[in-house]
Structures are given as structure tokens and as C-alpha cells.
Write an enzyme that holds these catalytic residues in place. Structure first.
Site, PDB file in Angstrom:
ATOM      1  CB  SER A 108     -12.388 -34.666 -12.223  1.00 49.72           C
ATOM      2  OG  SER A 108     -11.022 -34.349 -12.086  1.00 49.72           O
TER       3      SER A 108
ATOM      4  CG  HIS B  34      -6.588 -37.191  -8.973  1.00 53.54           C
ATOM      5  ND1 HIS B  34      -6.527 -38.461  -9.484  1.00 53.54           N
ATOM      6  CD2 HIS B  34      -6.005 -36.390  -9.903  1.00 53.54           C
ATOM      7  CE1 HIS B  34      -5.949 -38.434 -10.666  1.00 53.54           C
ATOM      8  NE2 HIS B  34      -5.610 -37.196 -10.951  1.00 53.54           N
TER       9      HIS B  34
END
Ligand code: NAD
Length: 312
Positions: free
Chosen positions: A144, A176
Site C-alpha cells: 500500500s 511510507h
């Protein structure tokens, strides 16, 4: 609708938020749930079943086993130990790498041949480990990545400029986490660069750093307030699944396996990609300015060092 099967592994706060968002967007026809916590699976299956009738289309929610992965189209992995307040996403790497290895082996043994989306943190490291363990095609293993960070950036810009998020194109790339890079140079609002708004006194250069700081801290701020984050990432991953099922060829920021883009190889990291039925169908290499290039390479080094530290 042709049957579309999603298996969720890890039915904690993030996993359930994903599933609930997916059901409400009518993404699949069948949702299976796997978790080592059987009570949590039973509870969530029953609770989510109650959401079937008012949702957009009929679907099936069930307690799954790894055998059910065999003919699944998409597996979403949100299993793991989340970071606590004050911890970084990298702090749980050893524990979560072990969990992802175990899960990866069981998925591989099921005969699964679809697309996997990893959410568990540190997400790009775990996608790397999972791909190595399973040997699945790299473009069918998606992290993701900085999808959530990108959503945060777009929403923050929208608040500053008074323009709908859907009319803003912007990207957060890199890890991230703490070394992510907001790519202001490639940001467009109705086709116009941020400089257009700066020249008219509607935006200022100083806001670049402030906005990046806000979005980088936002995950920590949410965890400080309520102990976890879940809705944002759940919605981001539901939209990635939607792009896969609809073969939409949408440009979306995910964690992708670089193969020479940005001069980097052998790493999963956040970057825009074209997402369709084949998973990551193309990596979009942004043209970065010199400052962004340096920051991106620093982010690459952070991830490469972690991969080395866990002997991958
Ligand atoms: P949680 O503790 O609520 O849920 C984790 C679930 O994983 C639990 O139900 C647990 O029983 C299950 N689990 C643990 N080991 C397992 C195994 N071997 N097999 C199957 N299930 C297993 O945590 P959460 O808040 O839902 O967070 C889950 C993960 O998502 C964490 O790693 C967190 O850091 C990550 N996260 C990622 C993002 C992102 O942007 N990528 C955002 C938020 C959270």
C-alpha cells in the site's frame, strides 16, 4: 457481476476498515477472513454480515482457511503487530517479517495465483519479504506504500487551496514513514502547477515544508489521539482493489518493485503506478527536482538498510 473473491488476512482495526470500505463500494462478491484470533474472525464475520443487506450489492462474508486462498482474486494482508504511540513503523520489522513469512508460505502452498496487497508495516519491507518468500510475480505483489500519505497530502492541499481533492493530482513517494517525499514539483490543480497559485498569492513556498510536516506527523497524531489509524488506509486499499477488479488502468500511488526506475532496483517503495487487472502494470517514474531526488535517494537508503539488517 462475475464472482470476485477477496481474502483478508488479519482482521484487526485496519483489516476490518478495509473490508467495510470494500463492501460499501461493492468491490467483490465474496469476502473471506483469516486470523489467528478465531474469536475476532467469528465476531467480525457476524458483524459484517449485518452490513450486507444495506450495502450496494449482495455479497458473502465468511470465516476462511488458507485453502480458500486457492481461487481468490485478491488477498489483502493486514496481519501483524501495530506500532504503539511513540514507536516508528520500522520498530516492528523483525516481528512482522516473521509473521509475513509464515503467512506467505501458507498462501503459496494453497496454490493462490492472484494479486496480493500488503498493508502491514513496515509495508514496503514486508512486501519485499513476502515476494521473496512466495516467489510470486513482482507486479502481482503490491504494497500500500505511500497511498495513504498521498491521500493526506491531497486533502491538505485541498484545504489550503479550496479545491476538491478529486481535482488535485499530487504524489508522496518513498518510504511510507519518516523519510517520505511530497512531490510538489509534479503537483497539478486543474492542470496548473503550484507556482500559478504562488504567483497569485494563494499559496506560498513556506507552505511546502509545513504541509509535508503535517502529513508526515498525521499518522502519529492520530495514534496519539485514538491509539490506531484505520479508515484512511482501509479506503485507500479498497480503491486499489477496485482498480484491479475493474482493470481501470488508473494512476495510483502504491509501493512498487523498482527495476531501474529512479536509478534504483530490488526494493519496494512508494511511486505512482498504472493499476489494472495485472496488478502493477507500469511504474510511472516522476521527473523530480534536485531536492526531491536527494530526499528520495535518502528514503531508498533507509529501506535498503532495514532490508540488510533482517538479512534479506
Ligand atoms: P491489530 O492489532 O488491530 O490487528 C492485527 C491483526 O493481525 C490481529 O487481529 C491479529 O490477531 C492478527 N495477526 C497477527 N498475527 C497473525 C498471523 N500470523 N496470522 C493471521 N493473523 C495474525 O492491528 P491494526 O491496527 O489492524 O494494524 C495492522 C497492521 O497494519 C499493522 O502492521 C499496522 O502497522 C499496519 N498499518 C498500516 C498502514 C499503512 O498505511 N500501510 C496504516 C495503518 C496501519
Amino acid at each position: 457481476m462475475k464472482p470476485r473473491k477477496v481474502i483478508l488476512i488479519g482482521t484487526g482495526l485496519v483489516g476490518v476498515s478495509f473490508l467495510y470500505a470494500a463492501m460499501n463500494r461493492a468491490i467483490a462478491t465474496s469476502y473471506g477472513i483469516i486470523d489467528i484470533n478465531e474469536k475476532a474472525v467469528n465476531g467480525n464475520v457476524m458483524d459484517l454480515e449485518d452490513a450486507i443487506y444495506p450495502s450496494l450489492q449482495p455479497c458473502n462474508v465468511f470465516k476462511a482457511t488458507y485453502e480458500d486462498c486457492k481461487d481468490a482474486d485478491i488477498i489483502v494482508i493486514a496481519a501483524g503487530v501495530p506500532q504503539k504511540s511513540g514507536e516508528s513503523r520500522l520498530d516492528k520489522v523483525v516481528q512482522n517479517a516473521k509473521i509475513i513469512e509464515d503467512i506467505g508460505i501458507q498462501i503459496k502452498n494453497s496454490g493462490f495465483n492472484g494479486i496480493t496487497i500488503i498493508i502491514s508495516n513496515p509495508v514496503d519491507i514486508l512486501a519485499f519479504v513476502y515476494q521473496k518468500v512466495t516467489g510470486f510475480e513482482k507486479n502481482k505483489v503490491i504494497s500500500s506504500g505511500t497511498s495513504l500519505d498521498t491521500s493526506r497530502l491531497v486533502v491538505e492541499l485541498s484545504k489550503c487551496l479550496g479545491v476538491a481533492p478529486q481535482s488535485i493530482e499530487s504524489f508522496v513517494i518513498g518510504e511510507h514513514g519518516d523519510s517520505s517525499v511530497s512531490v510538489f514539483s509534479a503537483t497539478r490543480i486543474g492542470g496548473l502547477p503550484l507556482k500559478y497559485f504562488e504567483d497569485r498569492g494563494m499559496f506560498s513556498k513556506e507552505q511546502y515544508d509545513t504541509i509535508h510536516e503535517i502529513i508526515q506527523k498525521k499518522g502519529y497524531d492520530i495514534v496519539k489521539c485514538k491509539g490506531y489509524t484505520s479508515f484512511g488506509i482501509g479506503a485507500c486499499v479498497a480503491s486499489i482493489c477496485e482498480a484491479i477488479f475493474n482493470d481501470s488502468k488508473k494512476v495510483m500511488v502504491v509501493g512498487a518493485p523498482l527495476d531501474g526506475q529512479y536509478g534504483v532496483k530490488d526494493i519496494y517503495i512508494g511511486t505512482p503506478c498504472i493499476i489494472g487487472a495485472g496488478g502493477i502494470e507500469q511504474i510511472v517514474e516522476l521527473e523530480l527536482n534536485s531536492k526531491e531526488k536527494i530526499k528520495f535517494q535518502q528514503s531508498v537508503s533507509v529501506l535498503k538498510d532495514v532490508i540488510k539488517s533482517i538479512n534479506y
